[in-house]
Design an enzyme around this catalytic site. Structure first.
Site, PDB file in Angstrom:
ATOM      1  N   ASP A   1      46.551 -34.303 -14.740  1.00  0.00           N
ATOM      2  CA  ASP A   1      47.297 -33.914 -15.929  1.00  0.00           C
ATOM      3  C   ASP A   1      46.302 -33.481 -17.007  1.00  0.00           C
ATOM      4  OD1 ASP A   1      50.286 -34.525 -17.134  1.00  0.00           O
ATOM      5  OD2 ASP A   1      48.713 -34.671 -18.651  1.00  0.00           O
ATOM      6  N   ILE A   2      46.568 -32.365 -17.652  1.00  0.00           N
ATOM      7  CA  ILE A   2      45.676 -31.910 -18.723  1.00  0.00           C
ATOM      8  C   ILE A   2      45.986 -32.742 -19.974  1.00  0.00           C
ATOM      9  CG2 ILE A   2      44.998 -29.952 -20.171  1.00  0.00           C
ATOM     10  CD1 ILE A   2      45.823 -28.107 -17.886  1.00  0.00           C
TER      11      ILE A   2
ATOM     12  N   ASP B   1      48.828 -20.798 -21.259  1.00  0.00           N
ATOM     13  CA  ASP B   1      48.884 -20.230 -19.898  1.00  0.00           C
ATOM     14  C   ASP B   1      47.478 -19.960 -19.372  1.00  0.00           C
ATOM     15  OD1 ASP B   1      51.587 -20.334 -19.883  1.00  0.00           O
ATOM     16  OD2 ASP B   1      51.925 -18.175 -20.097  1.00  0.00           O
TER      17      ASP B   1
ATOM     18  N   HIS C   1      51.603 -20.580 -26.574  1.00  0.00           N
ATOM     19  CA  HIS C   1      51.820 -20.657 -25.132  1.00  0.00           C
ATOM     20  C   HIS C   1      50.969 -19.680 -24.324  1.00  0.00           C
ATOM     21  CE1 HIS C   1      55.283 -23.114 -26.302  1.00  0.00           C
ATOM     22  NE2 HIS C   1      55.100 -23.663 -25.116  1.00  0.00           N
TER      23      HIS C   1
ATOM     24  N   ASN D   1      49.409 -26.524 -26.632  1.00  0.00           N
ATOM     25  CA  ASN D   1      50.365 -25.418 -26.757  1.00  0.00           C
ATOM     26  C   ASN D   1      50.854 -25.265 -28.195  1.00  0.00           C
ATOM     27  OD1 ASN D   1      50.579 -24.097 -24.312  1.00  0.00           O
ATOM     28  ND2 ASN D   1      52.045 -25.561 -23.471  1.00  0.00           N
TER      29      ASN D   1
ATOM     30  N   GLU E   1      51.993 -28.982 -16.745  1.00  0.00           N
ATOM     31  CA  GLU E   1      50.523 -29.056 -16.780  1.00  0.00           C
ATOM     32  C   GLU E   1      50.017 -30.087 -15.778  1.00  0.00           C
ATOM     33  OE1 GLU E   1      52.538 -30.364 -18.908  1.00  0.00           O
ATOM     34  OE2 GLU E   1      51.707 -32.053 -20.030  1.00  0.00           O
TER      35      GLU E   1
END
Ligand code: MG
Length: 309
Positions: free
Chosen positions: A176-177, A193, A189, A184, A220
């Site tokens: 998980d980031i 991305d 966004h 974001n 994510e």
């Protein structure tokens, strides 16, 4: 090989008689890249090194015959979609049935009629390329170009089952980031991305080709289905991955973990254990470990292994 460059297709011809290989070679050499094997075992060894796009196979060979070779390939998820065409001098309908039962995609009679062989091979390569293209659309994540959730859902049960049956190590890693929602919100966004793409690429690059695959699990979150990897190697890989992501130097002002984008991970490996009956139990446990990594301050891996219980 894609639909548009079939001429780059790799054709493996398997026959114990070099003269037969020579005839097939001459029918196809102008159009494809040709490889040869003189036995079923040689053919299998070839497949492990470089995947052919199609296999032309004799039936009668000493040691491992063509039917056994075909069955072995069709029972292995890695090779099951390689078309196998038998080239054989049939003696009766039961021989044809045996070929179909072994998983043959087609057969061509000896003596070889070159245009027939060429057109059959072309037809099967075209079908294979079409199916590969379709799979690419269906199974790859459009943004990160790693596998998507659908691919994971459709393959993971079978991989787990076969690893446990063969007593091979199996693992699940959830990544998980850290503070990606804040990322974001802070950068927008489009930048988000781009961050997802870079992180996916950095992790995927460190997964050896025979050690499973990386998929995008959710927004994510990424999941690595780990095959045949020792605990020590997995730990070392996870460290390298965390380092690689941090080395991307993607600025993350909204994170409390540091200046750059970082990763948290929950990793679980299972060897020869009956503790987890369903893959869902493993995912649950890897997810719990990921949660633990986050609760302990993020930017870290929580690892557990279950062996012989
Ligand atoms: Mg033979």
């Amino acid at each position: 090989m894609t639909l548009y460059d079939l001429n780059k297709a790799k054709v493996l011809i398997v026959d114990d008689q070099p003269i037969n290989i020579y005839t097939a070679f001459h029918a196809l050499k102008e159009h494809y890249e040709i490889f040869m094997a003189l036995s079923g075992r040689e053919a299998l060894a070839f497949c492990e090194k470089q995947r052919p796009d199609i296999i032309l196979c004799d039936v009668h060979m000493p040691d491992m015959n063509g039917l056994q070779l075909c069955q072995t390939l069709k029972n292995n998820a890695l090779y099951a979609d390689i078309p196998v065409i038998f080239i054989t001098a049939f003696t009766g309908p039961e021989d044809e049935i045996a070929c179909w039962e072994a998983g043959a995609n087609d057969f061509v009679r000896k003596p070889i009629n070159k245009p027939t062989l060429f057109n059959r091979v072309k037809a099967h390569l075209t079908l294979k390329a079409q199916s590969d293209l379709l799979k690419q659309y269906v199974y790859l994540d459009g943004l990160t170009e790693i596998y998507n959730r659908r691919y994971f859902d459709e393959t993971v049960n079978e991989l787990y089952r076969s690893c446990m049956a063969q007593r091979r190590a199996f693992g699940i890693v959830m990544f998980d980031i850290d503070y990606f929602k804040y990322f974001n919100d802070h950068y927008g966004h489009l930048v988000g991305d781009d961050c997802l793409k870079q992180v996916a690429k950095a992790i995927a690059r460190l997964i050896p080709s025979q050690s499973g695959y990386l998929a995008r699990y959710g927004g994510e979150e990424f999941i690595w289905v780990v095959l045949d990897m020792s605990e020590s190697e997995l730990k070392a890989r996870l460290e390298s991955m965390a380092q690689a992501v941090s080395d991307l130097h993607i600025e993350h002002e909204a994170s409390t973990c540091g200046k750059w984008v970082t990763l948290s991970a929950g990793a679980l490996t299972v060897l020869d254990s009956v503790q987890f009956h369903k893959i869902e139990d493993l995912i649950y446990e890897a997810d719990r470990l990921l949660y633990e990594a986050k609760a302990k301050g993020r930017n870290q891996v929580q690892y557990a292994s279950v062996i012989n219980q």
